[in-house]
Design a protein around this motif. Structure first.
Motif, PDB file in Angstrom:
ATOM      1  N   VAL A  13       0.840  -1.200   0.000  1.00  0.00           N
ATOM      2  CA  VAL A  13       0.000   0.000   0.000  1.00  0.00           C
ATOM      3  C   VAL A  13       0.879   1.255   0.000  1.00  0.00           C
ATOM      4  N   PHE A  14       1.905   1.237   0.862  1.00  0.00           N
ATOM      5  CA  PHE A  14       2.827   2.373   0.884  1.00  0.00           C
ATOM      6  C   PHE A  14       3.462   2.575  -0.493  1.00  0.00           C
ATOM      7  N   SER A  15       3.864   1.468  -1.134  1.00  0.00           N
ATOM      8  CA  SER A  15       4.511   1.543  -2.447  1.00  0.00           C
ATOM      9  C   SER A  15       3.614   2.232  -3.463  1.00  0.00           C
ATOM     10  N   ILE A  16       2.336   1.840  -3.470  1.00  0.00           N
ATOM     11  CA  ILE A  16       1.411   2.413  -4.453  1.00  0.00           C
ATOM     12  C   ILE A  16       1.255   3.921  -4.202  1.00  0.00           C
ATOM     13  N   LEU A  17       1.102   4.297  -2.924  1.00  0.00           N
ATOM     14  CA  LEU A  17       0.950   5.721  -2.599  1.00  0.00           C
ATOM     15  C   LEU A  17       2.207   6.501  -2.974  1.00  0.00           C
ATOM     16  N   ALA A  18       3.373   5.958  -2.600  1.00  0.00           N
ATOM     17  CA  ALA A  18       4.623   6.662  -2.876  1.00  0.00           C
ATOM     18  C   ALA A  18       4.854   6.799  -4.378  1.00  0.00           C
ATOM     19  N   ALA A  19       4.591   5.719  -5.121  1.00  0.00           N
ATOM     20  CA  ALA A  19       4.807   5.760  -6.575  1.00  0.00           C
ATOM     21  C   ALA A  19       3.873   6.781  -7.217  1.00  0.00           C
TER      22      ALA A  19
END
Lengths: 215, 190
Positions: free
Chosen positions: A38-44
């Motif tokens: 989830v963090f990855s998707i938000l950060a990307a």
């Protein structure tokens, strides 16, 4: 030789005394990995918005097949990648790369082969390819960092492979985020250049994996 | 069926309920099995068995500290094997690096090794001779020419009728063996 084994015997006694303790402290993969995703998707998404910005007609193209093709393709790749990450951090499991990437590959290939959109493979602008590949890679970097750190809660035993798989998932998350900015609606463009960007991040992951995942 | 898989899996499950005795019995049996694998591997890689217990302990600690990650619905042995394999590879890489830092010395440093106590021909000529004569003939010639008589690799190569590179390789390889041999006999050996 028997003198040598004395410390091992002592160690075994010490370890055995800890039986039944410490279970609650162990970080659970089933929490850590989804959080990292989830963090990855938000950060990307954040990186894509900062570098490229969402395309101005995003709202109009949302329901179109060309946009959905990109999103579905990247979601399939990311789903396969997530499953591979899940298996590669568990010593008793063998990541079955082919099986889990087959749906994504089939989907992207079909799209590319039946691409009648007329969009050029090299994109609609001079810098399309560079923009696309570059932005996806940049968007994948924080995702790669998050996924690799989450994997440390598990037990990867083949570190280059684990790093490559982490990069693969990070790359597909980067690709997914880039769909909101991507102006090239040709399926062939997506299948080729998104895949190349993902492969670059996977290679990066494979090269840093052994250093970062060591335990 | 009382296979090793069943016995060990049962003990690992018993550990979770705090059964120290069952867990200790498992650790002992597992350590013995790991020790055999590690010793065979070290022998195969040409490392001294001196390091074996360290590696066994590393494997035990790795399994212990990750024991809660084992999914009881899955087989235990593949899980143990993967961790053992990882730790053995990790250890051989480290040993290989150590060996290389010992082996990667300049010609002068190599020659200097012979002035160390264990290799001191003045002090203990019979001992050195005994170690050298255990080497393959090609390496014996290289060690005698370069190490004992102080010839350069070029001179030694000319004398033996071989190339300089081959002589250097033979020399380094034999020194590695000599050092391992003296290590086996332990420090303080006269």
């Amino acid at each position: 030789m028997n003198d040598n084994r004395q410390p091992t015997d002592d160690l075994i006694r010490g370890l055995a005394a800890q039986a039944g303790k410490g279970a609650s402290l162990s970080l659970r993969l089933s929490i850590v990995l989804p959080v990292a995703l989830v963090f990855s998707i938000l950060a990307a998404t954040g990186v894509v918005v900062m570098i490229a910005g969402p395309r101005s007609d995003l709202m109009q193209i949302l329901p179109t097949w060309t946009f959905l093709f990109k999103v579905i393709g990247m979601v399939l790749v990311a789903a396969g990648g997530f499953h591979l990450v899940w298996t590669v951090v568990q010593p008793s499991q063998v990541p079955r790369t082919v099986i889990f990437l087959a749906p994504a590959l089939a989907f992207l290939l079909t799209g590319a082969l039946f691409d009648r959109s007329g969009f050029p493979l090299l994109g609609v602008h001079t810098y399309s390819v560079l923009n696309c590949v570059g932005t996806i890679i940049m968007a994948s970097i924080p995702a790669l960092a998050a996924i690799l750190s989450a994997m440390r809660a598990g037990t990867p035993t083949r570190l280059s492979q684990a790093g490559a798989i982490a990069g693969f998932l990070a790359g597909s998350v980067g690709g997914l985020a880039y769909t909101i900015a991507c102006l090239n609606d040709g399926a062939a463009f997506v299948a080729v250049w998104y895949s190349i960007a993902i492969a670059c991040v996977a290679a990066l992951g494979a090269s840093i994996g052994p250093k970062l995942l060591r335990w | 069926m009382d296979t090793r898989e069943d016995r060990w899996a049962k003990a690992m499950r018993a550990e979770r309920t705090g059964d120290s005795a069952a867990y200790e019995a498992f650790l002992r049996a597992f350590a013995a099995s790991v020790r055999r694998i590690v010793e065979a591997h070290l022998r195969y890689m040409g490392f001294s068995l001196y390091e074996a217990e360290d590696v066994v302990q590393e494997v035990l600690i790795a399994v212990h500290s990750r024991r809660h990650q084992w999914d009881t619905k899955r087989s235990l042995l593949p899980w143990l094997n993967a961790i053992t394999r990882y730790k053995i590879i990790d250890a051989s890489r480290r040993l290989g690096r150590d060996a290389r830092t010992r082996v990667d010395l300049t010609e002068e440093q190599w020659a200097g090794l012979f002035s160390f106590e264990v290799f001191d021909p003045e002090r203990n000529p019979a001992d050195v001779e005994k170690l050298i004569s255990a080497l393959p003939p090609g390496e014996q010639v290289a060690v005698r020419a370069i190490g004992l008589e102080g010839a350069s690799t070029k001179e030694a190569a000319a004398r033996i009728g071989s190339t300089e590179g081959a002589v250097r390789v033979a020399f380094h390889r034999s020194l590695k063996k000599l050092m391992a041999a003296t290590q086996r006999r332990g420090p303080g050996h006269e």
